[in-house]
Enzyme design. Structure first.
Site, PDB file in Angstrom:
ATOM      1  N   LEU A 176       0.813  -1.309   0.005  1.00 41.41           N
ATOM      2  CA  LEU A 176      -0.060   0.064   0.112  1.00 41.41           C
ATOM      3  C   LEU A 176       0.795   1.404   0.092  1.00 41.41           C
ATOM      4  CD1 LEU A 176      -2.922   1.157   0.249  1.00 41.41           C
ATOM      5  CD2 LEU A 176      -2.533   1.260   2.812  1.00 41.41           C
ATOM      6  N   SER A 231       5.287   2.496   0.749  1.00 38.91           N
ATOM      7  CA  SER A 231       6.599   2.092   1.134  1.00 38.91           C
ATOM      8  C   SER A 231       7.551   3.245   1.573  1.00 38.91           C
ATOM      9  CB  SER A 231       7.307   1.611  -0.241  1.00 38.91           C
ATOM     10  OG  SER A 231       8.595   1.208   0.114  1.00 38.91           O
ATOM     11  N   ALA A 232       8.057   3.090   2.832  1.00 35.51           N
ATOM     12  CA  ALA A 232       8.914   4.029   3.337  1.00 35.51           C
ATOM     13  C   ALA A 232      10.378   3.839   3.516  1.00 35.51           C
ATOM     14  CB  ALA A 232       8.402   4.611   4.434  1.00 35.51           C
ATOM     15  N   LYS A 248       2.733  -3.684   8.902  1.00 39.24           N
ATOM     16  CA  LYS A 248       3.985  -2.809   8.436  1.00 39.24           C
ATOM     17  C   LYS A 248       5.149  -3.864   8.737  1.00 39.24           C
ATOM     18  CE  LYS A 248       6.054   1.457   9.732  1.00 39.24           C
ATOM     19  NZ  LYS A 248       5.941   2.779  10.560  1.00 39.24           N
ATOM     20  N   ASP A 302       7.592  12.794  14.060  1.00 39.78           N
ATOM     21  CA  ASP A 302       7.903  12.704  12.629  1.00 39.78           C
ATOM     22  C   ASP A 302       6.576  12.903  11.807  1.00 39.78           C
ATOM     23  OD1 ASP A 302       9.631  11.830  10.533  1.00 39.78           O
ATOM     24  OD2 ASP A 302       9.124   9.525  10.634  1.00 39.78           O
ATOM     25  N   VAL A 328       4.311  -1.219   4.024  1.00 36.02           N
ATOM     26  CA  VAL A 328       2.833  -1.526   4.426  1.00 36.02           C
ATOM     27  C   VAL A 328       1.931  -2.516   3.468  1.00 36.02           C
ATOM     28  CG1 VAL A 328       0.595  -0.680   5.375  1.00 36.02           C
ATOM     29  CG2 VAL A 328       2.797   0.236   6.068  1.00 36.02           C
TER      30      VAL A 328
END
Length: 544
Positions: A129, A131-132, A152, A287, A137
């Site tokens: 869903l 991407s970091a 996650k 954050d 996720v």
């Protein structure tokens, strides 16, 4: 440097050159040498000349890994400092980092769960869903209830990359600490240590789950902020499961406006949420870049923030909060004298600092801030001016406030995008005044009594016994003191007697010495014997 650090440094320089980031260097006498050296390194030419500079910067940061991606995420909120072609590209780092293979993600999840994912979940989507930099996720549903959830999972093999970058940062920080005269004020090693703790904490999703649970509890029932529920039964160090939410990303201004969102109220609530977390709870989401903040679809006239990704949180002790609140109120009241005095009293600048000069320097920097809407103020430039002022007065960096400073930058970036006319004076000043009144006013006394009341109630049944024991101990102590005093008086009397007898003895001995050559020789001998006798009696008195 170690071979591993040299290898990583070479990697960083190589990536920057291959993406042509030397174009970001300004024209300046000090940059002539690096640019000349760049042209001579023909084997490290720009391999992406067909891409725009902003895209190349984003791709370079993405290739260098999570430490650099985090840096790009922070820069993306500073649209007043960077042109749109850079800020727009950096914004993609917030939740559109290149994903890793979904099959590998599923394998990581099953390893954490201890079995096939189908045992607990249905409708698992192999495509992520979002991407970091640290994790990505995937969506699914709980098999038991059909509830929509997200999983996650931490990126594989990310620890080694982060550790290598942190080691290199430590190395560079120590070099800076030795080479620059401002190192004591900047505290580069301490700042890197704080950043290391922060980013390593993000690698443990159990910590993020605990943070999310705490933040959700703090805002339970609030109309301002909603934190998705964590499902702890399935969460572990490398996996976190929580409810799926639907909302509008806070940076999607067009969709927010199309939904009829009250942008002014939304911006004001963002400021209110921040100050509530800092001053009421001493526990704040640190954050808050746009990729982690959404807005509820429903009730756009009464918008509610949604906070995700609680991997980084900050805390402040009572002294930090008091200092911060007093400084902000002094700024709001334009009491720059008080600001200067607070800096000196707190030890952030040396005690010998000339307060008058410091006050005048702060006034020059801060006076243009007030009586203007947020959209007309570049807090980025103000911070740079304050930084230069701090250098003149040897102000030291406070590592414990680094997260708070970063969060303030995020808040400004979001506020600028949502409602440029937001009046921080009107929004923040009443909140701070009310908080200070609770700390030092009558309400503070009432709150203190309320806080201590359960303890007093618990100890109340023991009060008679404690009172009796106290009185008994007092009587015993008085008796001991009386005995001690009597002994002391007796000792003083004996010492006085001993001194008196010693004096008589000394007198008789002197008389004996005078009479020894006279016709009264027998009297001299008797006097001498008497003097010795009195000395013996004096010695006996002292011995007793």
């Amino acid at each position: 440097m170690t071979p591993a650090e040299l290898k990583r440094l070479y990697r960083i320089i190589k990536v920057q050159l291959e993406y042509g980031l030397d174009e970001l260097l300004p024209e300046h006498p000090k940059t002539k040498a690096p640019l000349l050296a760049r042209k001579s390194l023909f084997w490290l030419k720009n391999k992406h000349p067909d891409k725009e500079l902003g895209e190349r910067l984003r791709l370079a940061l993405q290739e260098l890994g999570p430490v650099w991606i985090k840096f790009g995420q922070m820069m993306s909120t500073r649209r007043d400092l960077f042109p749109p072609f850079i800020a727009d590209q950096l914004a993609l780092l917030q939740d559109q980092v290149a994903p890793f293979d979904g099959a590998l993600a599923k394998q990581q999840m099953e390893k954490s769960l201890g079995g096939p994912i189908e045992n607990w979940f249905t409708d698992f989507d192999i495509e992520p869903l979002a991407s970091a930099s640290i994790a990505q996720v995937h969506t699914a549903k709980l098999k038991e209830s059909g509830r929509e959830i997200v999983l996650k999972v931490i990126r594989p093999d990310i620890h080694a990359v982060i550790e290598a970058d942190i080691k290199l940062m430590y190395r560079m920080a120590r070099i800076v600490a030795k080479a620059l005269p401002d190192a004591r004020r900047l505290k580069p090693v301490e700042v890197v240590r704080e950043y290391e703790k922060t980013i390593l904490d993000e690698l443990d999703l159990r910590r993020e789950a605990a943070n999310a649970i705490q933040l959700r509890r703090n805002f339970e029932g609030s109309e301002e902020l909603y934190v998705p529920e964590v499902i702890p039964d399935f969460s572990s160090e490398s996996l976190m499961v929580s409810e799926r939410i639907y909302g509008i990303q806070v940076s999607d201004i067009d969709t927010l406006k199309a939904n009829g969102t009250n942008m002014k109220l939304l911006a004001e609530r963002g400021v209110s949420v921040f100050f509530t977390q800092v001053f009421r709870d001493s526990f704040f989401h640190a954050d808050m870049h746009p990729g982690n903040v959404f807005v509820q679809h429903d009730h756009p006239e009464n918008p509610q923030w949604i906070g995700l990704d609680c991997g980084i949180v900050g805390t402040l002790n009572s002294e930090d909060k008091r200092y911060l609140a007093e400084n902000l109120l002094a700024f709001f009241h334009r009491d720059y004298r008080r600001v200067a005095e607070l800096h000196v009293d707190s030890g952030w600048v040396p005690r010998e600092t000339n307060v008058d000069e410091f006050e005048f320097a702060i006034r020059i920097v801060c006076e243009p801030i007030f009586a203007k809407p947020l959209g007309e103020i570049s807090f980025g430039h103000v911070l740079l001016n304050l930084f230069n002022t701090a250098r003149r007065f040897n102000m030291e960096v406070q590592p414990q406030l680094v997260l708070l400073q970063k969060t303030l930058l995020y808040i400004e970036g979001l506020g600028r995008q949502l409602y440029p006319q937001l009046d921080l004076w009107e929004t923040a000043k009443p909140f701070l005044e009310e908080w200070m009144m609770k700390q030092v006013g009558p309400q503070a006394v009432i709150n203190a009594v309320k806080d201590r009341a359960p303890f007093w109630a618990e100890k109340l049944p023991e009060l008679p016994e404690l009172l009796y024991d106290s009185l008994k101990q007092g009587n015993t102590l008085n008796q001991r003191m009386e005995t001690f005093y009597q002994g002391y008086r007796q000792s003083k009397r004996q010492q006085a007697t001993g001194r008196f007898l010693f004096g008589i003895g000394a007198t008789l001995v002197v008389c004996s010495a005078i009479l020894i050559s006279s016709p009264y020789e027998q009297l001299s001998i008797a006097s001498g014997l008497g003097g010795v006798t009195f000395w013996l009696l004096s010695w006996r008195a002292y011995r007793q």
